[in-house]
Write a protein that holds these residues in place. Structure first.
Motif, PDB file in Angstrom:
ATOM      1  N   GLU A 126      32.093  66.704  32.983  1.00  0.00           N
ATOM      2  CA  GLU A 126      31.397  66.386  31.741  1.00  0.00           C
ATOM      3  C   GLU A 126      30.785  64.998  31.893  1.00  0.00           C
ATOM      4  OE1 GLU A 126      33.628  66.525  28.057  1.00  0.00           O
ATOM      5  OE2 GLU A 126      31.827  66.030  26.895  1.00  0.00           O
ATOM      6  N   ASN A 167      26.525  66.261  26.493  1.00  0.00           N
ATOM      7  CA  ASN A 167      26.671  66.332  25.034  1.00  0.00           C
ATOM      8  C   ASN A 167      25.349  66.051  24.345  1.00  0.00           C
ATOM      9  OD1 ASN A 167      29.767  66.426  24.571  1.00  0.00           O
ATOM     10  ND2 ASN A 167      29.465  64.842  26.135  1.00  0.00           N
ATOM     11  N   GLU A 202      26.712  70.756  25.392  1.00  0.00           N
ATOM     12  CA  GLU A 202      27.805  70.779  24.423  1.00  0.00           C
ATOM     13  C   GLU A 202      27.290  70.354  23.054  1.00  0.00           C
ATOM     14  OE1 GLU A 202      31.257  68.609  25.635  1.00  0.00           O
ATOM     15  OE2 GLU A 202      31.436  69.714  27.532  1.00  0.00           O
ATOM     16  N   ASP A 241      31.629  72.230  21.224  1.00  0.00           N
ATOM     17  CA  ASP A 241      32.532  71.108  21.489  1.00  0.00           C
ATOM     18  C   ASP A 241      33.416  70.851  20.268  1.00  0.00           C
ATOM     19  OD1 ASP A 241      33.650  68.982  22.822  1.00  0.00           O
ATOM     20  OD2 ASP A 241      31.793  67.829  22.992  1.00  0.00           O
ATOM     21  N   GLU A 255      40.542  70.298  25.981  1.00  0.00           N
ATOM     22  CA  GLU A 255      40.213  68.890  26.210  1.00  0.00           C
ATOM     23  C   GLU A 255      41.430  68.027  25.956  1.00  0.00           C
ATOM     24  OE1 GLU A 255      36.059  67.343  24.907  1.00  0.00           O
ATOM     25  OE2 GLU A 255      36.975  68.338  23.196  1.00  0.00           O
TER      26      GLU A 255
HETATM   27 MG    MG Z   1      31.880  66.877  24.953  1.00  0.00          MG
END
Ligand code: MG
Ligand code: C2E
Ligand code: MG
Length: 555
Positions: free
Chosen positions: A339, A398, A430, A460, A516
């Motif tokens: 990520e 993101n 995301e 997310d 996560e």
């Molecule tokens: Mg994220």
């Protein structure tokens, strides 16, 4: 020749200044005196047979109708003012007097009435009204109108639970201008200031002159207290332009005190007092500036503005860098993806985490420029890893709400993958639930567009935003990322049940499930037992450099 009473009546009707008319019981004109030409520009024969209502301006239909109703009910004479349309020019104001006519059996047979031209009287009334509510020097609303408007704005803010600001604008050292250059010059200066201030405020906000060298602005619908500072700065920028009077060029400054509803006062009086106090505090500091009544807010506002200014520079100078956090398969414990997480390499404060700047970036729109740099970096990194032989590389990026909603978002992604010659399938976007649900039909469309390109999409921070899950089956997504708050306490407690349920549900919908924030071995064990697909967290690695990722992969 002898005149009949009818002739005399007609003569009377056609020689007076007022315009007489008659209608039938449905309001259709049956007679109108010839002077109607003067009033409306139309001849009686054009009007007879038409409804009287057709002559009245639409805005005044209610008045005309209420008149009709009153007569029907009370059967007496009534008077009301409304406007009549003219063939050319502005409508005329008339005072209409109407009387219902009844048959001996008391059935309504029609109406007789007259129009008396009151246009001039109205003009004077309006001028008087304006004078009563406006400052004669600047034509701005005066204290009376300002207090009325503020009262209304406060009621509205209370109802909408919104914030409202009062900016108290005091011209610095106006008395010196009056003393040295005379009152005429002082007046000239005030008029110019009024004009400059007006040009800097939204039409929906009220700017008023309270008298002397004091102006106030009511700014409604504030999102942030900091926005008031932006308004104050804009106004000061306008005021600070050199001002040329008939005598000489002057440089004018102002002190602006700011009070915010509800924190600094809930009523007209208290809010005004707070703003006034802030102005005086500003003067004590030397004037030519702004000051928020609540001093803790002053500091916050300053900090925020500082971040904002520095962020502008950061976008220009590309001060952002990207850290990568490995994402591992739960079963094999191998890095399958990363990520991309943005960091701000601040020239003096070092490497900053998103919490300290993301919100400001989002609100100012600077996130678009920042995000572009992140996407470019991610694609460049993907290219480098592909070159190093990491064929299955996958990078999650993101996107905030503002980025996702940006009309050029897809174009930006297309451009980045093309420039770095990477297959779009290396990217995974995301989006949080909240962003995806702001406009579900559009999200469905955009997600579809991304999927068409081969870009993967994940939700997310899943689980913290919404209780309804129905939207999930409509959105073309690939993966769910369980928010890290659900991993606390695992394997004990209620979170365990939630995580197990989300994994099962994700799988039932054919989605990959990512956990996560995995920090502990027992959390990992739990995820393995419940067949979670992939995970990321400090247990394996914090976000780190690209080189470190490669080293870990070779491991
Ligand atoms: Mg994220
Ligand atoms: P996120 O997308 O949910 O990213 C995961 C965050 O959790 C990251 O924080 C990561 O460092 C942190 N994290 C990962 N593993 C653990 C763990 O085991 N324990 C704990 N306590 N934390 C862990 P980070 O990097 O500070 O980013 C915060 C948020 O900022 C991200 O949350 C994301 O929403 C946003 N963000 C980061 N980079 C970007 C970006 O390039 N663009 C946009 N629009 N938002 C970004
Ligand atoms: Mg997250």
């Amino acid at each position: 020749m002898d005149r009949t009473p009818d002739d005399l009546l007609r003569l009377l009707a056609e020689r007076t200044a007022d315009v007489y008319w008659t209608t039938n019981d449905r309001g259709i004109l049956t007679y109108v005196a010839p002077q109607v030409v003067v009033l409306t520009g139309r001849q009686p024969n054009e009007l007879i047979g038409a409804p009287l209502q057709a002559l009245v301006c639409e805005e005044d239909f209610d008045e005309a109708a209420s008149l009709q109703r009153a007569i029907m009910e009370r059967r007496t004479t009534c008077t009301v003012a409304y406007r009549l349309k003219r063939t050319v020019g502005e409508p005329v104001w008339v005072e209409a007097t109407v009387h219902a006519v009844h048959s001996p059996e008391r059935a309504l047979t029609g109406f007789v009435g007259s129009w008396h031209d009151i246009t001039e009287r109205r003009r004077i009334e309006v001028a008087f009204e304006h004078q009563a509510y406006h400052d004669s020097l600047t034509s701005l609303p005066n204290r009376r109108l300002f207090e009325d408007r503020l009262t209304i704005a406060l009621a509205q803010a209370r109802r909408l639970r919104a914030q409202l600001a009062l900016l108290y604008i005091d011209v610095d050292r106006l008395s010196r201008i009056n003393d040295t250059l005379g009152h005429n010059t002082g007046d000239e200066v005030l008029r110019t200031i009024g004009r400059r201030l007006s040009s800097g405020v939204r039409a929906s906000d009220t700017l008023a002159r309270l008298g002397g060298d004091e102006f106030v602005l009511v700014a409604s619908n504030l999102r942030h207290v900091e926005d008031t500072v932006r308004i104050a700065q804009l106004l000061q920028h306008k005021i600070n332009q050199p001002l040329t009077t008939s005598k000489q060029e002057l440089f004018i400054t102002t002190s602006i005190g700011i009070a915010v509803f509800p924190q600094d006062g809930g009523e007209v009086g208290s809010l005004l007092a707070s703003a006034d106090a802030a102005t005086r505090a500003c003067k004590r500091l030397g004037g030519n500036g702004w000051y928020l009544h609540n001093s803790s807010v002053n500091e916050r506002a300053m900090q925020r503005l500082a971040v904002e200014m520095e962020l502008h520079r950061a976008v220009e100078r590309s001060e952002f860098l990207v850290r990568y956090q490995p994402i591992l398969g739960v079963a094999q414990q191998q890095i399958t993806a990363v990520e991309a997480l943005v960091r701000w390499q601040h020239p003096t404060r070092g490497e900053l985490l998103p919490v300290s700047f993301l919100e400001v970036a989002e609100e100012t729109g600077l996130i678009i420029g920042m995000g572009e740099q992140v996407i470019q970096s991610a694609c460049a990194q993907a290219r480098a890893w592909l070159n190093e032989g990491w064929e299955s590389t996958s990078i999650s990026v993101n996107l905030s709400a503002r980025q996702f909603e940006h009309p050029k978002m897809l174009e930006l992604i297309d451009h980045a993958v093309l420039r770095h010659r990477v297959p779009p399938s290396v990217l995974q976007i995301e989006i949080t639930e909240g962003t995806a649900l702001r406009d579900l039909p559009r999200s469905i469309e955009v997600f579809g567009e991304l999927r068409k390109r081969g870009v993967r999409v994940s939700i997310d921070d899943f689980g913290i935003g919404y209780s309804s899950l129905g939207y999930l089956k409509e959105l073309p997504v690939n993966a769910l990322k369980i928010d890290r708050t659900f991993l606390t306490g695992i394997p004990q407690g209620r979170n365990a049940a939630i995580v197990a349920a989300v994994i099962a549900m994700g799988h039932a919908l054919g989605l990959e499930v990512i956990a996560e924030g995995v920090e502990l071995p027992e959390q990992m064990e739990f995820l393995r037992e419940h067949a979670c697909d992939v995970c990321q967290g400090y247990l394996f690695s914090k976000p780190t450099t690209a080189e470190e990722i490669m080293r870990m992969r070779r491991g």
